[in-house]
Design an enzyme around this catalytic site. Structure first.
Site, PDB file in Angstrom:
ATOM      1  N   ARG A 213      -8.452   3.559  13.173  1.00 36.57           N
ATOM      2  CA  ARG A 213      -7.529   4.678  13.448  1.00 36.57           C
ATOM      3  C   ARG A 213      -6.984   4.667  14.859  1.00 36.57           C
ATOM      4  NH1 ARG A 213      -6.151   5.784   8.390  1.00 36.57           N
ATOM      5  NH2 ARG A 213      -7.950   6.375   7.125  1.00 36.57           N
TER       6      ARG A 213
ATOM      7  N   ASP B 278      -9.254   0.226   1.820  1.00 32.04           N
ATOM      8  CA  ASP B 278      -8.283  -0.192   2.833  1.00 32.04           C
ATOM      9  C   ASP B 278      -8.843   0.194   4.205  1.00 32.04           C
ATOM     10  OD1 ASP B 278      -5.894  -1.116   3.929  1.00 32.04           O
ATOM     11  OD2 ASP B 278      -4.987   0.872   3.843  1.00 32.04           O
TER      12      ASP B 278
ATOM     13  N   ASP C 132       0.855  -1.183   0.000  1.00 29.81           N
ATOM     14  CA  ASP C 132       0.000   0.000   0.000  1.00 29.81           C
ATOM     15  C   ASP C 132       0.894   1.236   0.000  1.00 29.81           C
ATOM     16  OD1 ASP C 132      -2.410   1.305  -0.022  1.00 29.81           O
ATOM     17  OD2 ASP C 132      -2.664   1.278   2.153  1.00 29.81           O
TER      18      ASP C 132
ATOM     19  N   LYS D 182      -4.762  -2.129  10.115  1.00 27.13           N
ATOM     20  CA  LYS D 182      -5.082  -2.294   8.699  1.00 27.13           C
ATOM     21  C   LYS D 182      -5.368  -3.748   8.334  1.00 27.13           C
ATOM     22  CE  LYS D 182      -3.782   1.920   7.222  1.00 27.13           C
ATOM     23  NZ  LYS D 182      -4.558   2.768   6.291  1.00 27.13           N
TER      24      LYS D 182
ATOM     25  N   TYR E  76       1.681   2.360  15.566  1.00 29.12           N
ATOM     26  CA  TYR E  76       2.421   2.540  14.315  1.00 29.12           C
ATOM     27  C   TYR E  76       3.850   3.060  14.463  1.00 29.12           C
ATOM     28  CZ  TYR E  76       2.422   7.608  13.463  1.00 29.12           C
ATOM     29  OH  TYR E  76       2.681   8.953  13.505  1.00 29.12           O
TER      30      TYR E  76
ATOM     31  N   TYR F 228       1.191   5.679  -0.624  1.00 25.48           N
ATOM     32  CA  TYR F 228       0.765   6.869   0.131  1.00 25.48           C
ATOM     33  C   TYR F 228       0.988   8.047  -0.802  1.00 25.48           C
ATOM     34  CZ  TYR F 228       0.795   9.392   4.735  1.00 25.48           C
ATOM     35  OH  TYR F 228       0.536  10.174   5.846  1.00 25.48           O
TER      36      TYR F 228
ATOM     37  N   ARG G 165       0.762  15.335  13.390  1.00 26.70           N
ATOM     38  CA  ARG G 165       2.021  15.978  13.795  1.00 26.70           C
ATOM     39  C   ARG G 165       1.886  17.483  13.576  1.00 26.70           C
ATOM     40  NH1 ARG G 165       3.094  11.287  10.852  1.00 26.70           N
ATOM     41  NH2 ARG G 165       3.132  12.490   8.933  1.00 26.70           N
TER      42      ARG G 165
ATOM     43  N   THR H 110      -4.774   6.324   0.008  1.00 26.82           N
ATOM     44  CA  THR H 110      -6.016   7.091  -0.040  1.00 26.82           C
ATOM     45  C   THR H 110      -5.944   8.201  -1.071  1.00 26.82           C
ATOM     46  OG1 THR H 110      -6.223   6.701   2.320  1.00 26.82           O
ATOM     47  CG2 THR H 110      -7.650   8.378   1.369  1.00 26.82           C
TER      48      THR H 110
ATOM     49  N   GLU I  25     -10.709   3.818   3.409  1.00 28.87           N
ATOM     50  CA  GLU I  25      -9.781   4.588   2.577  1.00 28.87           C
ATOM     51  C   GLU I  25     -10.077   4.227   1.139  1.00 28.87           C
ATOM     52  OE1 GLU I  25      -5.694   3.895   3.869  1.00 28.87           O
ATOM     53  OE2 GLU I  25      -5.880   5.514   5.334  1.00 28.87           O
TER      54      GLU I  25
ATOM     55  N   GLU J  70      -9.115   3.881  -2.526  1.00 26.91           N
ATOM     56  CA  GLU J  70      -7.844   3.733  -3.228  1.00 26.91           C
ATOM     57  C   GLU J  70      -8.052   3.042  -4.576  1.00 26.91           C
ATOM     58  OE1 GLU J  70      -4.698   2.062  -0.929  1.00 26.91           O
ATOM     59  OE2 GLU J  70      -5.358   2.977   0.960  1.00 26.91           O
TER      60      GLU J  70
ATOM     61  N   GLN K 112      -4.325   1.933  14.966  1.00 30.90           N
ATOM     62  CA  GLN K 112      -3.199   2.397  14.145  1.00 30.90           C
ATOM     63  C   GLN K 112      -2.371   3.467  14.860  1.00 30.90           C
ATOM     64  OE1 GLN K 112      -4.562   4.055  10.418  1.00 30.90           O
ATOM     65  NE2 GLN K 112      -2.508   4.651   9.742  1.00 30.90           N
TER      66      GLN K 112
ATOM     67  N   GLU L 254     -10.050  12.281   7.392  1.00 33.61           N
ATOM     68  CA  GLU L 254      -9.899  13.628   6.842  1.00 33.61           C
ATOM     69  C   GLU L 254     -11.233  14.371   6.788  1.00 33.61           C
ATOM     70  OE1 GLU L 254      -7.807  11.343   3.653  1.00 33.61           O
ATOM     71  OE2 GLU L 254      -7.003  13.334   3.225  1.00 33.61           O
TER      72      GLU L 254
ATOM     73  N   THR M  39      -9.124  -5.794   3.830  1.00 32.04           N
ATOM     74  CA  THR M  39      -8.954  -4.862   2.721  1.00 32.04           C
ATOM     75  C   THR M  39      -9.841  -5.387   1.605  1.00 32.04           C
ATOM     76  OG1 THR M  39      -6.640  -4.521   3.346  1.00 32.04           O
ATOM     77  CG2 THR M  39      -7.295  -3.799   1.139  1.00 32.04           C
TER      78      THR M  39
ATOM     79  N   HIS N 143      -3.773  13.921   0.788  1.00 30.75           N
ATOM     80  CA  HIS N 143      -4.006  12.991   1.895  1.00 30.75           C
ATOM     81  C   HIS N 143      -2.833  13.004   2.879  1.00 30.75           C
ATOM     82  CE1 HIS N 143      -5.060   9.394   4.142  1.00 30.75           C
ATOM     83  NE2 HIS N 143      -3.905   8.837   3.814  1.00 30.75           N
TER      84      HIS N 143
END
Lengths: 397, 397
Positions: free
Chosen positions: A223, A219, A112, A239, A230, A114, A128, A330, A185, A187, A226, A344, A243, A119
């Site tokens: 959250r 996907d 997968d 995850k 992570y 990114y 962050r 995503t 997600e 995708e 995760q 999001e 899927t 996104h």
């Protein structure tokens, strides 16, 4: 272009310029390969009498390589677009309502990526807030990771809300229980046909020699699980519970009219990542929860294109196997109505979305059905449908 | 315990209390399942005449489940430890020198954990010197991620130095080329036999019902590629170019005398991770580069034990498939001479190790052969050997 004799096929999104492949069975037959045309499936094993279609997955056909893919596509197109073809093939058409669909291919490795700048920037801003939204590597390579191929499932099933360990930011200790932040997600997934040798890499120029086609991917993401797990090795159980992929693999050849240049890349990528053809894709995606369209993510904005993902994935000499699946990550755009995940859309749960029935969502509720559909421009103003990937959230029994 | 009639088997580490399984072929036969005894392989398809052994992988036998595993082990042990067995089986012994070994099982999904407190602390100190060495989640769950099952290879092959994108800390921009920080990681891998249902989890108590046995793992790592790519989604191409495993899968039943309590865990894990049996393993590992023993990592210090890895992996309902492989992560101890990677031995390249020939290494040089071996205590003071996993670094052609 010839006219298709199958009733209702022209204009349906599943006309002669699409011809996607899947695996189906009937009450009296084992799973086998079929091509979707309108609201029917053409039984390829019967119509073409070639052994790679009398199988319960596309893998043998995928492994046959691009020459075989093109010749089969020409044969099927000829059959469905001529009176002689009608006389031969009409008896091998199965109404979709009589077909049970199966996972179209056996997944070898699942990666997968990114690749959406919007996104990755949104996630960076949320997770962050005190740092630059994009990490320093993001514009230099398509960031990706391996997922669990054993939990890639066919569209349409139930998605059991996963349990897991998570820690709320204000909690002193972690706890274990059903995810409270279940998400989707939206995708696009690329399906590898032709394998590559161990120790060799695949160039961007050879993309269409190795990749057969595309599916839609949801996907599913927990959250809360995760966010806690992570660091520092990436997403894992948040995850790997499921899927979902759409049932019909649309050949790259059906997307010729959808090809567009990818976004301008600044800084210029290193030579092994440079594009030599247009593999941006003008797909219009649509995400629904129950009856409400929540967003329309624009695939054409994806910063890294499929040929670049493939070149990066194999740049260390890692071989491709038939059935490898790599997904885009995503798909999101600049506007709220273009965001491809609830994370999001609800800005990490702080800004709920409202469904048509007046209820609000930050994350998915039990019983919610998520449907991700897409279509691409076809020849002469027609549409090529990628179908849809759906799934319904169920509580743990 | 009975005495083995195979010459040299007793005391070799491959006696009656070991009996590991692998896949071998001869000049005139297709790959099939065998059991190692001393310096011989017992041809199981011939000796037992059961169809799951006349296969090119262990997967059919692995899928047969724990009752079949135990009954086969008893039969083979009886055959190799009795005069009647000798009359039947002697003709089915193949000298190892005449056997070509193959990857013992088809790998379904590959997970790599991060279960050594000393290793994780060392890496944290090197990569994030301004932070606590362990991330807040580390003592609450076994951190792990998915790897690439298509690049799990048999011990003994060449490992081509991977190319990749990396950025030196003092460089302004990344570049692409052969890894300059190629490393090994000494690990133990657990091989799943019995699958589990989608949506169900496997408890620590059911560990030995699902896990058949263990192999040694060298998780080759390109530290420069890894350091640049791994934020925020974890290791990817810095690992996926090759992972080597030893040829003989040692059944858990052969490790009965090696079982010890795992380290005390503080804080106490959540209930789904609590141990109900001793699955710490008193394995003595040894890492050599060429002719020099560089370290002896102590497996018994691993903070998270195999039963806990399995319970965590399946806690979200992710099903197990026959052939799933999950590895422990690098095994390291407190002392320098117990570190299971060059990254730690050379402290990120700042403190070279010296080989017996006087040459120094911070990371691996072309031509270097890495050998990771291990043995466990057997019954009555004997040793159960796990064999070794080896590989030789080759430059890109």
């Amino acid at each position: 272009m010839a006219t298709c004799w199958v009733p209702g096929a022209e204009g349906s999104g599943f006309g002669l310029d699409n011809l996607p492949y899947g695996v189906f069975s009937r009450a009296t037959t084992e799973p086998r390969v079929g091509v979707r045309i309108g609201e029917y499936v053409l039984d390829l094993a019967a119509a073409l009498r070639e052994p790679e279609f009398a199988q319960s997955s596309l893998n043998a056909f995928l492994a046959a390589g691009s020459t075989a893919w093109r010749s089969t596509r020409a044969k099927v197109g000829g059959m469905l677009g001529s009176e002689a073809g009608r006389r031969h093939a009409e008896e091998y058409l199965v109404p979709l309502t009589e077909a049970r669909l199966h996972l179209p291919f056996e997944v070898a490795d699942f990666v997968d990526f990114y690749c959406s700048e919007d996104h990755a920037s949104n996630v960076g801003r949320m997770f962050r807030p005190d740092q630059e939204p994009l990490k320093p590597n993001w514009r230099h390579l398509p960031v990706g990771y391996h997922g669990r191929s054993g939990t890639v499932v066919l569209s349409g099933g139930d998605i059991v809300r996963p349990h897991g360990q998570r820690k709320a930011p204000d909690a002193e200790l972690p706890s274990f229980g059903p995810s409270e932040r279940l998400d989707f997600e939206a995708e696009l997934g690329f399906v590898v046909g032709t394998p590559s040798r161990f120790g060799s890499s695949v160039t961007t120029a050879d993309f269409a020699e190795h990749v057969f086609g595309v599916v839609l991917v949801n996907d599913w993401s927990a959250r809360d699980i995760q966010a806690w797990e992570y660091v520092p090795l990436g997403p894992f159980l948040g995850k790997s519970f499921a899927t979902s992929i759409s049932p019909w693999v649309v050949p790259l050849d059906a997307l010729a009219a959808a090809r567009v240049p990818g976004p301008v890349q600044e800084p210029e990528p290193l030579p092994y990542l440079q594009r030599v053809a247009d593999w941006g894709l003008d797909l219009r995606m649509e995400v629904r929860v129950n009856d409400t369209v929540l967003s329309r993510p624009p695939y054409s904005r994806m910063y890294w294109t499929g040929d670049q993902m493939l070149a990066h994935l194999t740049s260390n000499g890692s071989p491709l196997r038939t059935g490898d699946l790599f997904a885009s990550g995503t798909v999101s755009g600049m506007d709220r109505a273009e965001r491809g995940s609830l994370l999001e859309l609800s800005w990490a749960g702080t800004d709920p979305v409202t469904l048509a029935d007046g209820s609000e969502r930050t994350f998915l509720a039990d019983g919610d059905t998520v449907t991700i559909g897409a279509s691409a421009p076809g020849a002469g103003g027609s549409q090529v449908s990628l179908g849809a990937v759906t799934g319904t959230v169920r509580p743990v029994a």
